[in-house]
Motif scaffolding. Sequence first.
Motif, PDB file in Angstrom:
ATOM      1  N   GLY A  31       0.780  -1.224   0.000  1.00 28.14           N
ATOM      2  CA  GLY A  31       0.000   0.000   0.000  1.00 28.14           C
ATOM      3  C   GLY A  31       0.813   1.276   0.000  1.00 28.14           C
ATOM      4  N   GLU A  32       2.117   1.185   0.282  1.00 29.62           N
ATOM      5  CA  GLU A  32       2.971   2.368   0.341  1.00 29.62           C
ATOM      6  C   GLU A  32       3.221   2.919  -1.059  1.00 29.62           C
ATOM      7  OE1 GLU A  32       7.286   3.669   2.276  1.00 29.62           O
ATOM      8  OE2 GLU A  32       6.500   1.658   2.635  1.00 29.62           O
ATOM      9  N   LEU A  33       3.270   4.247  -1.156  1.00 27.46           N
ATOM     10  CA  LEU A  33       3.509   4.909  -2.433  1.00 27.46           C
ATOM     11  C   LEU A  33       4.996   5.156  -2.656  1.00 27.46           C
ATOM     12  CD1 LEU A  33       0.589   7.489  -2.426  1.00 27.46           C
ATOM     13  CD2 LEU A  33       0.809   5.488  -3.896  1.00 27.46           C
ATOM     14  N   LEU A  34       5.462   4.819  -3.827  1.00 26.13           N
ATOM     15  CA  LEU A  34       6.827   5.124  -4.258  1.00 26.13           C
ATOM     16  C   LEU A  34       6.882   6.530  -4.831  1.00 26.13           C
ATOM     17  CD1 LEU A  34       9.754   4.173  -4.966  1.00 26.13           C
ATOM     18  CD2 LEU A  34       8.819   3.427  -7.163  1.00 26.13           C
ATOM     19  N   LEU A  35       5.818   6.906  -5.550  1.00 27.73           N
ATOM     20  CA  LEU A  35       5.755   8.203  -6.221  1.00 27.73           C
ATOM     21  C   LEU A  35       4.310   8.676  -6.176  1.00 27.73           C
ATOM     22  CD1 LEU A  35       7.360  10.222  -8.218  1.00 27.73           C
ATOM     23  CD2 LEU A  35       6.190   8.951 -10.025  1.00 27.73           C
ATOM     24  N   THR A  36       4.116   9.972  -5.979  1.00 28.94           N
ATOM     25  CA  THR A  36       2.767  10.525  -6.035  1.00 28.94           C
ATOM     26  C   THR A  36       2.662  11.511  -7.190  1.00 28.94           C
ATOM     27  OG1 THR A  36       3.323  12.271  -4.460  1.00 28.94           O
ATOM     28  CG2 THR A  36       2.342  10.277  -3.558  1.00 28.94           C
ATOM     29  N   GLU A  37       1.451  11.621  -7.692  1.00 32.62           N
ATOM     30  CA  GLU A  37       1.173  12.553  -8.770  1.00 32.62           C
ATOM     31  C   GLU A  37       1.692  13.944  -8.393  1.00 32.62           C
ATOM     32  OE1 GLU A  37      -2.787  14.109 -11.180  1.00 32.62           O
ATOM     33  OE2 GLU A  37      -2.977  12.573  -9.645  1.00 32.62           O
ATOM     34  N   ASN A  38       2.226  14.636  -9.362  1.00 33.83           N
ATOM     35  CA  ASN A  38       2.793  15.987  -9.231  1.00 33.83           C
ATOM     36  C   ASN A  38       4.197  16.007  -8.644  1.00 33.83           C
ATOM     37  OD1 ASN A  38       0.637  17.382 -10.451  1.00 33.83           O
ATOM     38  ND2 ASN A  38      -0.535  17.230  -8.548  1.00 33.83           N
ATOM     39  N   GLN A  39       4.769  14.857  -8.293  1.00 28.04           N
ATOM     40  CA  GLN A  39       6.190  14.802  -7.955  1.00 28.04           C
ATOM     41  C   GLN A  39       6.968  14.618  -9.255  1.00 28.04           C
ATOM     42  OE1 GLN A  39       6.506  11.358  -5.317  1.00 28.04           O
ATOM     43  NE2 GLN A  39       7.268  12.720  -3.718  1.00 28.04           N
ATOM     44  N   SER A  77       7.975   6.523 -13.456  1.00 30.59           N
ATOM     45  CA  SER A  77       7.129   7.379 -14.281  1.00 30.59           C
ATOM     46  C   SER A  77       8.077   7.853 -15.383  1.00 30.59           C
ATOM     47  CB  SER A  77       6.585   8.558 -13.477  1.00 30.59           C
ATOM     48  OG  SER A  77       5.927   9.450 -14.354  1.00 30.59           O
ATOM     49  N   PHE A  78       8.160   7.081 -16.456  1.00 28.80           N
ATOM     50  CA  PHE A  78       9.188   7.319 -17.460  1.00 28.80           C
ATOM     51  C   PHE A  78       9.060   8.692 -18.114  1.00 28.80           C
ATOM     52  CE2 PHE A  78       9.341   2.679 -17.096  1.00 28.80           C
ATOM     53  CZ  PHE A  78      10.698   2.523 -16.874  1.00 28.80           C
ATOM     54  N   ALA A  79       7.838   9.142 -18.364  1.00 24.97           N
ATOM     55  CA  ALA A  79       7.667  10.469 -18.973  1.00 24.97           C
ATOM     56  C   ALA A  79       8.214  11.548 -18.044  1.00 24.97           C
ATOM     57  CB  ALA A  79       6.199  10.728 -19.298  1.00 24.97           C
ATOM     58  N   SER A  80       7.919  11.454 -16.757  1.00 25.36           N
ATOM     59  CA  SER A  80       8.426  12.422 -15.788  1.00 25.36           C
ATOM     60  C   SER A  80       9.949  12.319 -15.659  1.00 25.36           C
ATOM     61  CB  SER A  80       7.765  12.199 -14.425  1.00 25.36           C
ATOM     62  OG  SER A  80       8.318  13.054 -13.455  1.00 25.36           O
ATOM     63  N   ILE A  82      12.127  11.354 -17.869  1.00 23.36           N
ATOM     64  CA  ILE A  82      12.795  11.868 -19.067  1.00 23.36           C
ATOM     65  C   ILE A  82      12.657  13.384 -19.185  1.00 23.36           C
ATOM     66  CG2 ILE A  82      12.708  11.874 -21.606  1.00 23.36           C
ATOM     67  CD1 ILE A  82      11.943   8.831 -21.326  1.00 23.36           C
ATOM     68  N   THR A  83      11.439  13.898 -18.979  1.00 21.82           N
ATOM     69  CA  THR A  83      11.189  15.324 -19.193  1.00 21.82           C
ATOM     70  C   THR A  83      11.478  16.182 -17.968  1.00 21.82           C
ATOM     71  OG1 THR A  83       8.868  15.197 -18.493  1.00 21.82           O
ATOM     72  CG2 THR A  83       9.354  14.811 -20.851  1.00 21.82           C
ATOM     73  N   GLN A  84      11.537  15.543 -16.790  1.00 17.56           N
ATOM     74  CA  GLN A  84      11.685  16.234 -15.514  1.00 17.56           C
ATOM     75  C   GLN A  84      10.495  17.161 -15.243  1.00 17.56           C
ATOM     76  OE1 GLN A  84      14.561  15.811 -12.929  1.00 17.56           O
ATOM     77  NE2 GLN A  84      13.660  14.064 -13.980  1.00 17.56           N
ATOM     78  N   GLU A  85       9.338  16.760 -15.777  1.00 14.55           N
ATOM     79  CA  GLU A  85       8.073  17.418 -15.465  1.00 14.55           C
ATOM     80  C   GLU A  85       7.353  16.594 -14.411  1.00 14.55           C
ATOM     81  OE1 GLU A  85       6.008  17.759 -19.183  1.00 14.55           O
ATOM     82  OE2 GLU A  85       7.456  19.190 -19.995  1.00 14.55           O
ATOM     83  N   ILE A 101      17.416   0.731  -6.605  1.00 16.91           N
ATOM     84  CA  ILE A 101      17.098   2.045  -7.158  1.00 16.91           C
ATOM     85  C   ILE A 101      18.324   2.670  -7.797  1.00 16.91           C
ATOM     86  CG2 ILE A 101      16.298   4.373  -6.571  1.00 16.91           C
ATOM     87  CD1 ILE A 101      14.859   2.944  -4.158  1.00 16.91           C
ATOM     88  N   LEU A 102      18.109   3.209  -8.989  1.00 17.00           N
ATOM     89  CA  LEU A 102      19.130   3.972  -9.703  1.00 17.00           C
ATOM     90  C   LEU A 102      18.552   5.362  -9.929  1.00 17.00           C
ATOM     91  CD1 LEU A 102      21.861   4.081 -11.177  1.00 17.00           C
ATOM     92  CD2 LEU A 102      20.683   3.257 -13.225  1.00 17.00           C
ATOM     93  N   ASP A 103      19.173   6.374  -9.340  1.00 16.00           N
ATOM     94  CA  ASP A 103      18.635   7.721  -9.515  1.00 16.00           C
ATOM     95  C   ASP A 103      19.171   8.335 -10.805  1.00 16.00           C
ATOM     96  OD1 ASP A 103      21.176   8.862  -8.971  1.00 16.00           O
ATOM     97  OD2 ASP A 103      20.666   9.294  -6.899  1.00 16.00           O
ATOM     98  N   ARG A 104      18.610   9.473 -11.135  1.00 11.97           N
ATOM     99  CA  ARG A 104      18.926  10.148 -12.397  1.00 11.97           C
ATOM    100  C   ARG A 104      20.412  10.491 -12.501  1.00 11.97           C
ATOM    101  NH1 ARG A 104      16.066  12.374 -16.316  1.00 11.97           N
ATOM    102  NH2 ARG A 104      16.911  14.166 -17.399  1.00 11.97           N
ATOM    103  N   LYS A 105      21.014  10.974 -11.416  1.00 12.02           N
ATOM    104  CA  LYS A 105      22.437  11.318 -11.441  1.00 12.02           C
ATOM    105  C   LYS A 105      23.295  10.074 -11.670  1.00 12.02           C
ATOM    106  CE  LYS A 105      22.101  15.423  -8.538  1.00 12.02           C
ATOM    107  NZ  LYS A 105      22.428  16.042  -7.256  1.00 12.02           N
ATOM    108  N   GLY A 106      22.900   8.963 -11.049  1.00  7.77           N
ATOM    109  CA  GLY A 106      23.631   7.715 -11.248  1.00  7.77           C
ATOM    110  C   GLY A 106      23.546   7.239 -12.683  1.00  7.77           C
TER     111      GLY A 106
END
Length: 186
Positions: A31-39, A77-80, A82-85, A101-106
Amino acid sequence: MKSIFQSIQDFSADELNLLDDLITFRTLKKGELLLTENQICNEIVFIKKGILRSFFINHKGDEITNCFAFENEFMASFASFITQEKAQENIQALAETELQILDRKGLEKLYQSGFNWQETGRKLTEIEFVNLHKRMVSFQKLSGAERYEELYQNHQKYLQLIPLQYLASYLGITPRHLSRIRKAIL
């Protein structure tokens, strides 16, 4: 995660070992969220154990499940990413889920380290595009029952862990219709 990357591209041990300092680990409770809308999504996760679902809230306030990801698959959220939106969706664990987990900088560090990592990024992007295309076509060509049968063939062991309303939403059918389909198959 290393074995997945190795299956996509022929990496040297040194190239694969670059991951050691870039990968972090996290466990999500059911039930835990990894990502929420608008992040803004800044991580790509690899599922070692568990199930994630991606969903959004439509104009009526209903949750619409648009994607499931299972063990040995990637999710973001691949679109987010890639676009950082801001993300349009939420990502939630449907069971206790262990992630690498692999972050964007990595990821950028991997791309800068050489051609093999750049090529792997391209191949993974192509795989995600093809999966999205197949999902879109399935809604245009297949019935709800056929979409369920396809999911059943590929991920049978997980289907009992996914709540009926999420599964029905993902398939674009009502929970009642899904119950009839499941009875006919089983």
